[in-house]
Design a protein around this motif. Structure first.
Motif, PDB file in Angstrom:
ATOM      1  N   LEU A   1       0.824  -1.213   0.000  1.00 49.75           N
ATOM      2  CA  LEU A   1       0.000   0.000   0.000  1.00 49.75           C
ATOM      3  C   LEU A   1       0.859   1.266   0.000  1.00 49.75           C
ATOM      4  N   ARG A   2       2.100   1.148   0.447  1.00 49.54           N
ATOM      5  CA  ARG A   2       2.999   2.306   0.483  1.00 49.54           C
ATOM      6  C   ARG A   2       3.319   2.832  -0.910  1.00 49.54           C
ATOM      7  N   ASN A   3       3.325   1.961  -1.897  1.00 46.08           N
ATOM      8  CA  ASN A   3       3.687   2.354  -3.264  1.00 46.08           C
ATOM      9  C   ASN A   3       2.486   2.781  -4.094  1.00 46.08           C
ATOM     10  N   LEU A   4       1.278   2.667  -3.565  1.00 42.53           N
ATOM     11  CA  LEU A   4       0.069   2.979  -4.321  1.00 42.53           C
ATOM     12  C   LEU A   4      -0.490   4.330  -3.886  1.00 42.53           C
ATOM     13  N   THR A   5      -1.040   5.056  -4.839  1.00 41.35           N
ATOM     14  CA  THR A   5      -1.672   6.336  -4.532  1.00 41.35           C
ATOM     15  C   THR A   5      -3.013   6.414  -5.243  1.00 41.35           C
ATOM     16  N   GLY A   6      -3.862   7.297  -4.761  1.00 43.06           N
ATOM     17  CA  GLY A   6      -5.151   7.547  -5.411  1.00 43.06           C
ATOM     18  C   GLY A   6      -6.094   6.366  -5.344  1.00 43.06           C
ATOM     19  N   LYS A   7      -6.760   6.096  -6.470  1.00 41.65           N
ATOM     20  CA  LYS A   7      -7.753   5.024  -6.495  1.00 41.65           C
ATOM     21  C   LYS A   7      -7.141   3.642  -6.352  1.00 41.65           C
ATOM     22  N   LYS A   8      -5.886   3.486  -6.727  1.00 41.78           N
ATOM     23  CA  LYS A   8      -5.247   2.169  -6.610  1.00 41.78           C
ATOM     24  C   LYS A   8      -4.996   1.782  -5.160  1.00 41.78           C
ATOM     25  N   ALA A   9      -5.009   2.761  -4.284  1.00 40.21           N
ATOM     26  CA  ALA A   9      -4.741   2.493  -2.868  1.00 40.21           C
ATOM     27  C   ALA A   9      -6.018   2.143  -2.110  1.00 40.21           C
ATOM     28  N   ARG A  10      -7.137   2.033  -2.816  1.00 39.78           N
ATOM     29  CA  ARG A  10      -8.385   1.682  -2.127  1.00 39.78           C
ATOM     30  C   ARG A  10      -8.395   0.219  -1.716  1.00 39.78           C
ATOM     31  N   ILE A  11      -9.086  -0.061  -0.625  1.00 37.94           N
ATOM     32  CA  ILE A  11      -9.252  -1.427  -0.142  1.00 37.94           C
ATOM     33  C   ILE A  11     -10.740  -1.726  -0.144  1.00 37.94           C
ATOM     34  N   LYS A  12     -11.105  -2.894  -0.654  1.00 36.55           N
ATOM     35  CA  LYS A  12     -12.513  -3.279  -0.679  1.00 36.55           C
ATOM     36  C   LYS A  12     -13.059  -3.365   0.735  1.00 36.55           C
ATOM     37  N   GLU A  13     -14.325  -2.980   0.868  1.00 33.52           N
ATOM     38  CA  GLU A  13     -14.955  -3.023   2.181  1.00 33.52           C
ATOM     39  C   GLU A  13     -15.690  -4.337   2.352  1.00 33.52           C
ATOM     40  N   LYS A  14     -15.596  -4.898   3.548  1.00 34.44           N
ATOM     41  CA  LYS A  14     -16.288  -6.152   3.866  1.00 34.44           C
ATOM     42  C   LYS A  14     -17.767  -5.846   4.093  1.00 34.44           C
ATOM     43  N   ARG A  15     -18.615  -6.580   3.441  1.00 35.02           N
ATOM     44  CA  ARG A  15     -20.063  -6.382   3.575  1.00 35.02           C
ATOM     45  C   ARG A  15     -20.630  -7.359   4.582  1.00 35.02           C
ATOM     46  N   GLY A  16     -21.659  -6.904   5.293  1.00 35.39           N
ATOM     47  CA  GLY A  16     -22.394  -7.804   6.155  1.00 35.39           C
ATOM     48  C   GLY A  16     -21.904  -7.896   7.506  1.00 35.39           C
TER      49      GLY A  16
END
Length: 117
Positions: free
Chosen positions: A102-117
């Protein structure tokens, strides 16, 4: 003998606080006490958990956030009396225990999917 002494000190002298369960990829808010002279205040640090490391009295977790376009990481010990509280804002879905990529990613690429439910 040495291990028994360490265990004795951990059990009797180190304060244990109850925090919610979280893991790498979760977005959390850490309330941290800051003492400036005779005044004391609380400051919130909101970011993504990169790792949880250690066990027992030496257990720590690293939180990363982007502040002013620059990545800021902070390591918090679980047993620190300065940590006032932890709130889990979002549960993330990652496949690794330490998400250093995650340190090398910026912007939209640094997003993490959210767990549902």
């Amino acid at each position: 003998m040495k291990q028994e002494l360490i265990q004795y000190v951990e059990d009797n002298f180190i304060t244990k606080q109850e925090f919610p369960k979280f893991k790498a990829g979760d977005t959390i808010t850490v309330s941290y006490r800051i003492v400036e002279g005779s005044k004391e205040r609380q400051q919130n640090f909101t970011g993504t958990v990169l790792q949880i490391k250690g066990n027992g009295a030496t257990k720590t977790f690293t939180v990363r956030k982007i502040s002013g376009g620059i990545g800021v990481e902070r390591v918090f010990p679980f047993t620190s009396p300065m940590v006032a509280g932890i709130a889990v804002n979002k549960r993330g879905v990652v496949r690794r225990a330490r998400i250093y990529y995650l340190r090398n990613l910026t912007g939209k690429k640094a997003r993490i999917k959210e767990k549902r439910g």
